[in-house]
Write an enzyme that holds these catalytic residues in place. Sequence first.
Site, PDB file in Angstrom:
ATOM      1  N   ASP A   9      12.506  11.804  51.066  1.00  0.00           N
ATOM      2  CA  ASP A   9      13.480  11.625  49.994  1.00  0.00           C
ATOM      3  C   ASP A   9      13.987  12.954  49.428  1.00  0.00           C
ATOM      4  O   ASP A   9      13.327  13.985  49.545  1.00  0.00           O
ATOM      5  CB  ASP A   9      12.829  10.869  48.822  1.00  0.00           C
ATOM      6  CG  ASP A   9      12.580   9.411  49.128  1.00  0.00           C
ATOM      7  OD1 ASP A   9      12.735   9.002  50.295  1.00  0.00           O
ATOM      8  OD2 ASP A   9      12.210   8.688  48.186  1.00  0.00           O
ATOM      9  N   ASP A  10      15.101  12.850  48.758  1.00  0.00           N
ATOM     10  CA  ASP A  10      15.646  13.853  47.825  1.00  0.00           C
ATOM     11  C   ASP A  10      16.482  14.952  48.474  1.00  0.00           C
ATOM     12  O   ASP A  10      17.115  15.727  47.770  1.00  0.00           O
ATOM     13  CB  ASP A  10      14.566  14.511  46.954  1.00  0.00           C
ATOM     14  CG  ASP A  10      13.858  13.532  46.037  1.00  0.00           C
ATOM     15  OD1 ASP A  10      14.204  12.324  46.058  1.00  0.00           O
ATOM     16  OD2 ASP A  10      12.945  13.947  45.301  1.00  0.00           O
ATOM     17  N   HIS A  59      19.913   7.553  48.555  1.00  0.00           N
ATOM     18  CA  HIS A  59      18.936   7.766  47.470  1.00  0.00           C
ATOM     19  C   HIS A  59      19.636   8.141  46.159  1.00  0.00           C
ATOM     20  O   HIS A  59      19.143   8.949  45.385  1.00  0.00           O
ATOM     21  CB  HIS A  59      17.956   8.873  47.896  1.00  0.00           C
ATOM     22  CG  HIS A  59      16.726   8.981  47.042  1.00  0.00           C
ATOM     23  ND1 HIS A  59      16.011   7.906  46.579  1.00  0.00           N
ATOM     24  CD2 HIS A  59      16.062  10.069  46.574  1.00  0.00           C
ATOM     25  CE1 HIS A  59      14.975   8.324  45.868  1.00  0.00           C
ATOM     26  NE2 HIS A  59      14.989   9.629  45.837  1.00  0.00           N
ATOM     27  N   HIS A  63      19.785  11.177  41.504  1.00  0.00           N
ATOM     28  CA  HIS A  63      18.410  10.816  41.126  1.00  0.00           C
ATOM     29  C   HIS A  63      18.249  10.301  39.707  1.00  0.00           C
ATOM     30  O   HIS A  63      17.269  10.597  39.015  1.00  0.00           O
ATOM     31  CB  HIS A  63      17.466  12.008  41.369  1.00  0.00           C
ATOM     32  CG  HIS A  63      16.159  11.580  41.955  1.00  0.00           C
ATOM     33  ND1 HIS A  63      15.088  11.172  41.175  1.00  0.00           N
ATOM     34  CD2 HIS A  63      15.743  11.472  43.230  1.00  0.00           C
ATOM     35  CE1 HIS A  63      14.081  10.842  41.971  1.00  0.00           C
ATOM     36  NE2 HIS A  63      14.453  11.007  43.228  1.00  0.00           N
ATOM     37  N   TYR A 100      12.665   6.867  42.013  1.00  0.00           N
ATOM     38  CA  TYR A 100      11.388   6.439  41.393  1.00  0.00           C
ATOM     39  C   TYR A 100      10.984   5.026  41.811  1.00  0.00           C
ATOM     40  O   TYR A 100      10.038   4.455  41.273  1.00  0.00           O
ATOM     41  CB  TYR A 100      11.456   6.522  39.852  1.00  0.00           C
ATOM     42  CG  TYR A 100      12.085   7.798  39.359  1.00  0.00           C
ATOM     43  CD1 TYR A 100      11.383   8.999  39.422  1.00  0.00           C
ATOM     44  CD2 TYR A 100      13.400   7.807  38.881  1.00  0.00           C
ATOM     45  CE1 TYR A 100      11.980  10.187  39.016  1.00  0.00           C
ATOM     46  CE2 TYR A 100      14.003   8.985  38.479  1.00  0.00           C
ATOM     47  CZ  TYR A 100      13.285  10.172  38.545  1.00  0.00           C
ATOM     48  OH  TYR A 100      13.882  11.339  38.154  1.00  0.00           O
ATOM     49  N   HIS A 149       8.661  13.876  50.648  1.00  0.00           N
ATOM     50  CA  HIS A 149       9.843  14.592  50.162  1.00  0.00           C
ATOM     51  C   HIS A 149      10.075  15.856  50.977  1.00  0.00           C
ATOM     52  O   HIS A 149       9.227  16.761  50.951  1.00  0.00           O
ATOM     53  CB  HIS A 149       9.656  14.944  48.677  1.00  0.00           C
ATOM     54  CG  HIS A 149       9.447  13.733  47.822  1.00  0.00           C
ATOM     55  ND1 HIS A 149       8.209  13.116  47.698  1.00  0.00           N
ATOM     56  CD2 HIS A 149      10.317  12.992  47.106  1.00  0.00           C
ATOM     57  CE1 HIS A 149       8.345  12.050  46.928  1.00  0.00           C
ATOM     58  NE2 HIS A 149       9.606  11.953  46.553  1.00  0.00           N
TER      59      HIS A 149
HETATM   60 NI    NI Z   1      13.449  10.763  44.928  1.00  0.00          NI
END
Ligand code: NI
Length: 195
Positions: A9-10, A59, A63, A100, A149
């Site tokens: 992710d991210d 995603h 965020h 989250y 991540h």
């Molecule tokens: Ni994230």
Amino acid sequence: MKCVALTFDDGPGRYTATLVNLLKERGLRATFYVQGSNVAGYPGTMRLMAESGMEIGNHSWNHKDFTKLGDDAERWQVGATDEALAKAGVKAEGGVRPPYGAYDASTLALGRPLVLWDVDPLDWKEPGTAALVSRVTSQVKPGSIVVMHDVHKPTVDAMPALLDALAADGFTVVTVSDVVRPCGGLTSRQVHFRC
Ligand code: NI
């Protein structure tokens, strides 16, 4: 066959291409849940991801916790990320991972598959390679979805050891779409934790 989906992710970020190449060298595919706001800054990494057969998912734009956003803002977060991915020329078939793992009725109303996870090694706390490997290998089951991540360098550094350990335990690393296929695929239900 025991399969596990590794998800990252991210990103995309400065370590993402290293991770994609590492997976590619081993003939493995994983799923990357990217933030729309990061996509335009890494055109080469996005191309590499797509050309290497990695799966790409949404995603959000930057965020935000979807349970704290109004319906329009939530729809914008997902839609703007869809547009950034389309502009980057990549297919995004991994569904949506809400930041989250937080979602509510208006997130469900987007009508998109939501992909959560059943194994969270808390890699963002940078516990070190040995702890990361043991947290994943002790929790993982056939059909698991693991969240990590790619924006954390120690996570990317730990991947050779983790991939070795999963292979030694008889697990095949696949994408989210692949891991849920035996259970009917991503569109068979809206919220996925594991197959
Ligand atoms: Ni994230």
